[in-house]
Design an enzyme around this catalytic site. Structure first.
Site, PDB file in Angstrom:
ATOM      1  N   GLY A 159       3.274   7.237  -3.961  1.00  0.00           N
ATOM      2  CA  GLY A 159       3.876   7.138  -5.761  1.00  0.00           C
ATOM      3  C   GLY A 159       4.687   6.079  -6.112  1.00  0.00           C
ATOM      4  CB  SER A 200       0.199   4.454  -1.764  1.00  0.00           C
ATOM      5  OG  SER A 200       0.166   3.601  -2.328  1.00  0.00           O
ATOM      6  CD1 TRP A 201       6.423   7.308  -1.668  1.00  0.00           C
ATOM      7  CD2 TRP A 201       7.446   5.619  -1.219  1.00  0.00           C
ATOM      8  NE1 TRP A 201       7.665   7.830  -1.375  1.00  0.00           N
ATOM      9  CE2 TRP A 201       8.545   6.333  -1.313  1.00  0.00           C
ATOM     10  CE3 TRP A 201       7.799   4.133  -1.707  1.00  0.00           C
ATOM     11  CZ2 TRP A 201       9.978   5.848  -0.728  1.00  0.00           C
ATOM     12  CZ3 TRP A 201       9.258   3.490  -0.708  1.00  0.00           C
ATOM     13  CH2 TRP A 201      10.074   5.103  -1.127  1.00  0.00           C
ATOM     14  CG  ASP A 218      -5.760  -0.756  -2.180  1.00  0.00           C
ATOM     15  OD1 ASP A 218      -4.744  -0.787  -3.152  1.00  0.00           O
ATOM     16  OD2 ASP A 218      -4.939  -0.533  -1.222  1.00  0.00           O
ATOM     17  CG  HIS A 267      -4.323   2.625  -3.937  1.00  0.00           C
ATOM     18  ND1 HIS A 267      -3.826   1.821  -3.053  1.00  0.00           N
ATOM     19  CD2 HIS A 267      -3.503   3.697  -4.658  1.00  0.00           C
ATOM     20  CE1 HIS A 267      -2.605   2.268  -2.721  1.00  0.00           C
ATOM     21  NE2 HIS A 267      -2.799   3.149  -3.854  1.00  0.00           N
TER      22      HIS A 267
END
Length: 324
Positions: free
Chosen positions: A40, A107-108, A261, A289
């Site tokens: 996120g 990711s985050w 990605d 991703h």
């Protein structure tokens, strides 16, 4: 509130007077502890990430970060910083009586995993990271502008939501709308941003994946928290994560990255690889991703197994010493 069934738990953990985190614990209560950090920011947990660990050998802790998923208050920005999220992780670790855990994030979540590890290296067994996001200006500029080199059609639709006079800074323009206090405007902006994100995450077009991410309130949490963290540089100093990598270089790590990605591009993973050459580094060719199915999902399971082999003996020793 707490429930327990077949060795699994779910509960709410208060982190201050007004905020609580929703937590689940899966797998073997005596297994290698691992905490799974979602993306996120604001996306909330995905139980598909639990499936990338062998439940018979791992004790898997997964939770919704502040403002995300079932944590409360929903989509809340007050006090929502990287430092606060790191402190929340420490509170959760202590609550569960875990001395050290494997830290996993994509990711985050990879950014938060590095920030936590560098703050508390003595509490980490190692790391499994994918979809690397370092929260630098180049990472953020890529997401809001650079990705149009690959998805010009989707980017034009994303930009068109904003009046032309404001398109020179899409991050600021979206952030203003996502925090305007006008519920209709906030949700509309969230669905535009989340739709753009969803359409650019998969290796091949996947309408089902897009549809699954478009629930309005879930989209609001992601969009609002994502822009909040981006506009503040993830509350990190420029270059902080790579500059401090020496604090964790001696710990086992597996880095997994989709070559194509377009959300967190390969260049960021490569910078981390160069800064941390001791870490395992796997490139998944036919991957973007999305990490909940396909080759990237399978390679995450392989990476977990490689880490299990490295950590099993350490975990047994520490368990016998009463440390976990």
């Amino acid at each position: 509130m707490q429930s327990q069934q077949q060795g699994e738990q779910s509960f709410y953990l208060p982190v201050d007077e007004v905020r609580s985190l929703y937590v689940e614990v899966h797998g073997n209560p005596e297994g290698i502890p691992v905490v799974v950090l979602h993306g996120g920011p604001g996306a909330g947990m995905s139980l598909k990430q639990v499936e990338t660990f062998d439940r018979s050998t791992f004790r898997i802790v997964i939770f919704d970060q502040r403002g995300a998923g079932r944590s409360t208050p929903h989509a809340d920005l007050d006090g929502n910083t990287t430092t606060a999220l790191v402190a929340d992780m420490e509170l959760l670790r202590n609550h569960l009586g875990i001395d050290r855990w494997l830290v996993s994030g994509g990711s985050w979540g990879s950014c938060l995993a590095l920030a936590y590890g560098e703050a508390y290296p003595d509490r980490c067994l190692g790391f499994r990271l994918h979809g690397i996001f370092l929260a630098g200006k180049e990472d953020i500029d890529w997401w809001f502008n650079g990705v149009r080199a690959i998805f010009p059609d989707q980017w034009e639709e994303f930009a068109a939501f904003i009046p032309e006079a404001e398109r020179g800074n899409l991050l600021s323009a979206y952030y203003r709308r996502l925090t305007s206090g006008n519920a209709h405007e906030e949700v509309a902006a969230a669905l535009s941003l989340r739709g753009f994100s969803a359409k650019t995450q998969t290796f091949l077009p996947d309408p089902g994946h897009v549809a699954a991410l478009m629930e309005p309130m879930a989209a609001l949490a992601v969009a609002r928290l994502f822009t909040h963290y981006c506009i503040h540089g993830a509350f990190l100093a420029p270059g902080q994560l790579l500059r401090n990598i020496g604090r964790i270089r001696d710990l086992p790590c597996e880095i997994v990255q989709g070559r194509y990605d377009t959300v967190t591009p390969m260049a960021s993973a490569w910078r981390l690889h160069r800064a941390w050459p001791e870490a395992g580094f796997s490139i998944v060719t036919e991957a973007n991703h999305q990490s909940t199915k396909g080759p990237l999902f399978e390679e995450l399971k392989n990476a977990s197994e490689r880490l299990r082999g490295k950590l099993a003996a350490v975990h047994v020793h520490e368990s016998r010493q009463g440390m976990i």
